[in-house]
Design a protein around this motif. Structure first.
Motif, PDB file in Angstrom:
ATOM      1  N   LEU A  78       0.825  -1.204   0.000  1.00  0.00           N
ATOM      2  CA  LEU A  78       0.000   0.000   0.000  1.00  0.00           C
ATOM      3  C   LEU A  78       0.862   1.258   0.000  1.00  0.00           C
ATOM      4  O   LEU A  78       0.495   2.270  -0.603  1.00  0.00           O
ATOM      5  CB  LEU A  78      -0.930  -0.012   1.218  1.00  0.00           C
ATOM      6  CG  LEU A  78      -2.008  -1.091   1.175  1.00  0.00           C
ATOM      7  CD1 LEU A  78      -2.760  -1.166   2.495  1.00  0.00           C
ATOM      8  CD2 LEU A  78      -2.980  -0.836   0.028  1.00  0.00           C
ATOM      9  N   GLU A  79       1.998   1.194   0.669  1.00  0.00           N
ATOM     10  CA  GLU A  79       2.907   2.335   0.638  1.00  0.00           C
ATOM     11  C   GLU A  79       3.383   2.602  -0.782  1.00  0.00           C
ATOM     12  O   GLU A  79       3.471   3.745  -1.230  1.00  0.00           O
ATOM     13  CB  GLU A  79       4.096   2.081   1.565  1.00  0.00           C
ATOM     14  CG  GLU A  79       5.031   3.272   1.689  1.00  0.00           C
ATOM     15  CD  GLU A  79       6.175   3.015   2.654  1.00  0.00           C
ATOM     16  OE1 GLU A  79       7.038   3.897   2.770  1.00  0.00           O
ATOM     17  OE2 GLU A  79       6.188   1.942   3.279  1.00  0.00           O
ATOM     18  N   ASN A  80       3.682   1.526  -1.512  1.00  0.00           N
ATOM     19  CA  ASN A  80       4.047   1.681  -2.917  1.00  0.00           C
ATOM     20  C   ASN A  80       2.903   2.280  -3.723  1.00  0.00           C
ATOM     21  O   ASN A  80       3.119   3.130  -4.590  1.00  0.00           O
ATOM     22  CB  ASN A  80       4.419   0.319  -3.506  1.00  0.00           C
ATOM     23  CG  ASN A  80       5.917   0.095  -3.518  1.00  0.00           C
ATOM     24  OD1 ASN A  80       6.677   0.912  -3.009  1.00  0.00           O
ATOM     25  ND2 ASN A  80       6.340  -1.020  -4.079  1.00  0.00           N
ATOM     26  N   ALA A  81       1.688   1.809  -3.445  1.00  0.00           N
ATOM     27  CA  ALA A  81       0.524   2.316  -4.177  1.00  0.00           C
ATOM     28  C   ALA A  81       0.343   3.809  -3.940  1.00  0.00           C
ATOM     29  O   ALA A  81       0.015   4.574  -4.862  1.00  0.00           O
ATOM     30  CB  ALA A  81      -0.729   1.553  -3.757  1.00  0.00           C
ATOM     31  N   VAL A  82       0.558   4.239  -2.693  1.00  0.00           N
ATOM     32  CA  VAL A  82       0.428   5.663  -2.375  1.00  0.00           C
ATOM     33  C   VAL A  82       1.560   6.453  -3.023  1.00  0.00           C
ATOM     34  O   VAL A  82       1.333   7.486  -3.679  1.00  0.00           O
ATOM     35  CB  VAL A  82       0.428   5.874  -0.845  1.00  0.00           C
ATOM     36  CG1 VAL A  82       0.511   7.362  -0.508  1.00  0.00           C
ATOM     37  CG2 VAL A  82      -0.825   5.266  -0.228  1.00  0.00           C
ATOM     38  N   TYR A  83       2.764   5.982  -2.849  1.00  0.00           N
ATOM     39  CA  TYR A  83       3.938   6.725  -3.292  1.00  0.00           C
ATOM     40  C   TYR A  83       4.014   6.825  -4.814  1.00  0.00           C
ATOM     41  O   TYR A  83       4.373   7.867  -5.372  1.00  0.00           O
ATOM     42  CB  TYR A  83       5.194   6.056  -2.736  1.00  0.00           C
ATOM     43  CG  TYR A  83       6.470   6.797  -3.026  1.00  0.00           C
ATOM     44  CD1 TYR A  83       6.753   8.016  -2.416  1.00  0.00           C
ATOM     45  CD2 TYR A  83       7.418   6.265  -3.897  1.00  0.00           C
ATOM     46  CE1 TYR A  83       7.928   8.695  -2.671  1.00  0.00           C
ATOM     47  CE2 TYR A  83       8.600   6.929  -4.162  1.00  0.00           C
ATOM     48  CZ  TYR A  83       8.850   8.150  -3.548  1.00  0.00           C
ATOM     49  OH  TYR A  83      10.021   8.816  -3.810  1.00  0.00           O
ATOM     50  N   SER A 121      11.273   4.162  -9.353  1.00  0.00           N
ATOM     51  CA  SER A 121      12.566   3.499  -9.164  1.00  0.00           C
ATOM     52  C   SER A 121      12.576   2.524  -7.998  1.00  0.00           C
ATOM     53  O   SER A 121      13.343   1.567  -7.991  1.00  0.00           O
ATOM     54  CB  SER A 121      13.656   4.558  -8.964  1.00  0.00           C
ATOM     55  OG  SER A 121      13.373   5.343  -7.806  1.00  0.00           O
ATOM     56  N   GLY A 122      11.743   2.742  -6.975  1.00  0.00           N
ATOM     57  CA  GLY A 122      11.774   1.875  -5.805  1.00  0.00           C
ATOM     58  C   GLY A 122      10.886   0.660  -5.894  1.00  0.00           C
ATOM     59  O   GLY A 122      10.880  -0.183  -4.990  1.00  0.00           O
ATOM     60  N   ASN A 123      10.151   0.518  -6.989  1.00  0.00           N
ATOM     61  CA  ASN A 123       9.211  -0.591  -7.108  1.00  0.00           C
ATOM     62  C   ASN A 123       9.903  -1.950  -7.072  1.00  0.00           C
ATOM     63  O   ASN A 123       9.472  -2.866  -6.384  1.00  0.00           O
ATOM     64  CB  ASN A 123       8.414  -0.461  -8.411  1.00  0.00           C
ATOM     65  CG  ASN A 123       7.004   0.049  -8.157  1.00  0.00           C
ATOM     66  OD1 ASN A 123       6.560   0.114  -7.020  1.00  0.00           O
ATOM     67  ND2 ASN A 123       6.320   0.425  -9.216  1.00  0.00           N
ATOM     68  N   TYR A 182      -1.435   0.248 -12.185  1.00  0.00           N
ATOM     69  CA  TYR A 182      -0.407  -0.701 -11.756  1.00  0.00           C
ATOM     70  C   TYR A 182      -1.074  -1.656 -10.785  1.00  0.00           C
ATOM     71  O   TYR A 182      -1.756  -1.229  -9.853  1.00  0.00           O
ATOM     72  CB  TYR A 182       0.747   0.043 -11.063  1.00  0.00           C
ATOM     73  CG  TYR A 182       1.910  -0.835 -10.693  1.00  0.00           C
ATOM     74  CD1 TYR A 182       2.942  -1.077 -11.597  1.00  0.00           C
ATOM     75  CD2 TYR A 182       2.011  -1.413  -9.423  1.00  0.00           C
ATOM     76  CE1 TYR A 182       4.034  -1.869 -11.253  1.00  0.00           C
ATOM     77  CE2 TYR A 182       3.095  -2.204  -9.073  1.00  0.00           C
ATOM     78  CZ  TYR A 182       4.099  -2.431  -9.992  1.00  0.00           C
ATOM     79  OH  TYR A 182       5.164  -3.225  -9.648  1.00  0.00           O
ATOM     80  N   GLN A 183      -0.897  -2.957 -11.001  1.00  0.00           N
ATOM     81  CA  GLN A 183      -1.602  -3.964 -10.211  1.00  0.00           C
ATOM     82  C   GLN A 183      -0.620  -4.980  -9.655  1.00  0.00           C
ATOM     83  O   GLN A 183       0.275  -5.458 -10.349  1.00  0.00           O
ATOM     84  CB  GLN A 183      -2.655  -4.667 -11.072  1.00  0.00           C
ATOM     85  CG  GLN A 183      -3.533  -5.643 -10.313  1.00  0.00           C
ATOM     86  CD  GLN A 183      -4.688  -6.152 -11.178  1.00  0.00           C
ATOM     87  OE1 GLN A 183      -4.850  -5.741 -12.322  1.00  0.00           O
ATOM     88  NE2 GLN A 183      -5.480  -7.033 -10.632  1.00  0.00           N
TER      89      GLN A 183
END
Length: 338
Positions: A248-253, A293-295, A325-326
Motif C-alpha cells: 500500500l505504501e508503494n501504491a500511495v507513493y 525506481s523503488g518498485n 499498476y496492479q
C-alpha cells in the motif's frame, strides 16, 4: 526495544505438504537413481536402461512415501528432530521394501536386490533430510529477521515527517483527530520496531494497513480514495508480517503522490479454495520518473519473504496497464489450527 536474535535455530523437519518440498524430493530422488545407474554400469545407454527399469520401483515408492509423510506431517513436526528423522527413515525404508515385495513378480527374487532397496531407501531419505536441514539453516529465521529489519530500515523518512506535519496542522483546529492520528502513528511504528519472525493473522495486517492509510489520508486528503473489497477475506489466515503495508505504501507513493487529480487505490482480499489472494490496484503514470525506481526493490523484498515462508506455493505478480499498476499476491491459506 528489540530482544537480541537467538544464537541458534532448532532443526525441524520439512513441511511435507509444501509443493516446493514435494518437487524437490521428486527431482532429487530421480537424480539420485540416475546417478546410481551411471555408477553401476559401463555406458550411458546401459545406465538409461537401468534407470528406466528401476523407475517402476522408484515412482510408486516416492508417491506412497510423500503421501504418508503428508498425512503424518503434523504429528512428525511435533516430535523432537532426531526422533522425527528416525521415524521418517524407518517409514520410507518400509515403504520401499513393501513396494519391492509387491512388484516381486517383475523383478528377480534375489537377496541382493532387497538389500539394495533397503540401503538406497535409507540413504536417499537421510540425504534429503540433510539437504532440507541445510536449506532451512541457510534460510533460517535469523536471516529472515535480518531481512525484515532491512525492510523496516527502508521505511521512507518522509513518511514520518509528513505524518507529523499533518498532525501538527490539526492540533489547533481538530485536536481530537490529531490525537487519534498520533495513536495510529505510535501503533504503526511499534509494529515496525517489533520482532516479526512468525506468520501473523491477516486481520492484524489489515488493521495495520488501515492505520497507515488513515495517516496518509491526513496529508493527501481527497486525492487518495480507497476501495476495500474484503467481504470474502478470511480473517484467520496466517500471512508474513508487514506484507500488506509496504504494498500500500508503494501504491500511495507511486500512484497517488505524483498526481494532482484524485486517484483510487483498490484493495481486494479473498480466499479461493486453499489459496489466499491479495490484489492491489492503483493509478500509474508513465512520467512518474523517480517515483517508479523503488518498485523493484520493494517487490523483490516481498517475493523473497514469501519464498522463505511458503517456498513455491506463493507468488507475487505485477501488471502494468496504460493507466494502472496492479500487484497480485497468492499464498496458501493457513490458519493457526493447521
Amino acid at each position: 526495544m528489540n530482544s537480541p536474535l537467538p544464537q541458534s535455530v532448532p532443526d525441524k523437519l520439512p513441511d511435507t505438504r509444501n509443493l516446493g518440498v514435494m518437487l524437490r524430493v521428486l527431482l532429487s530422488a530421480n537424480l539420485f537413481a540416475l546417478g546410481l545407474a551411471l555408477w553401476s554400469t559401463d555406458s550411458v545407454r546401459d545406465a538409461m536402461r537401468e534407470y528406466i527399469a528401476q523407475a517402476a520401483l522408484l515412482q510408486p515408492t516416492l508417491l506412497f512415501a510423500l503421501g504418508s509423510l503428508a498425512l503424518l506431517r503434523d504429528r512428525l513436526l511435533r516430535l523432537p528432530y532426531g526422533m522425527g528423522v528416525t521415524v521418517c527413515v524407518l517409514l520410507c525404508t518400509a515403504i520401499g521394501m513393501l513396494v519391492r515385495i509387491g512388484l516381486a513378480d517383475f523383478y528377480p527374487l534375489v537377496a541382493q536386490s532387497y538389500l539394495r532397496t533397503l540401503v538406497a531407501s535409507s540413504a536417499l531419505t537421510l540425504l534429503l533430510l540433510g539437504y532440507f536441514r541445510l536449506r532451512s539453516r541457510a534460510m533460517s529465521p535469523l536471516l529472515t529477521e535480518a531481512r525484515l529489519q532491512a525492510l523496516q530500515a527502508r521505511i521512507r523518512p518522509h513518511f514520518l515527517f509528513n505524518s507529523l506535519n499533518a498532525v501538527l496542522s490539526l492540533i489547533r483546529s481538530e485536536p481530537r483527530k490529531a490525537e487519534e492520528a498520533l495513536e495510529d502513528l505510535a501503533d504503526l511504528f511499534r509494529v515496525f520496531m517489533a520482532e516479526n519472525r512468525d506468520l501473523v493473522p491477516l486481520a492484524r495486517e489489515v488493521a495495520l494497513a488501515s492505520q497507515y492509510l488513515r495517516i496518509e489520508g491526513l496529508r493527501l486528503g481527497g486525492r487518495m480514495q480507497l476501495e476495500w473489497h474484503s467481504e470474502r477475506m478470511p480473517a484467520d489466515a496466517l500471512v508474513p508480517p508487514l506484507v500488506l503495508q509496504p504494498l500500500l505504501e508503494n501504491a500511495v507513493y507511486h500512484g497517488i503522490e505524483p498526481a494532482i487529480a484524485p486517484g483510487i487505490i483498490s484493495i481486494n482480499i479473498f480466499r479461493s479454495r486453499d489459496e489466499l489472494h491479495i490484489d492491489i490496484r492503483n493509478p500509474y503514470y508513465k512520467e512518474g520518473g523517480d517515483h517508479h525506481s523503488g518498485n523493484k526493490m520493494a517487490m523483490g523484498n516481498i517475493r523473497e519473504r514469501l519464498r522463505l515462508h511458503f517456498d513455491a506455493e506463493a507468488s507475487l505478480k505485477t501488471t502494468v496497464g496504460n493507466d494502472y499498476y496492479q500487484v497480485h499476491v497468492t499464498m496458501p491459506y493457513r490458519t493457526a489450527k493447521l
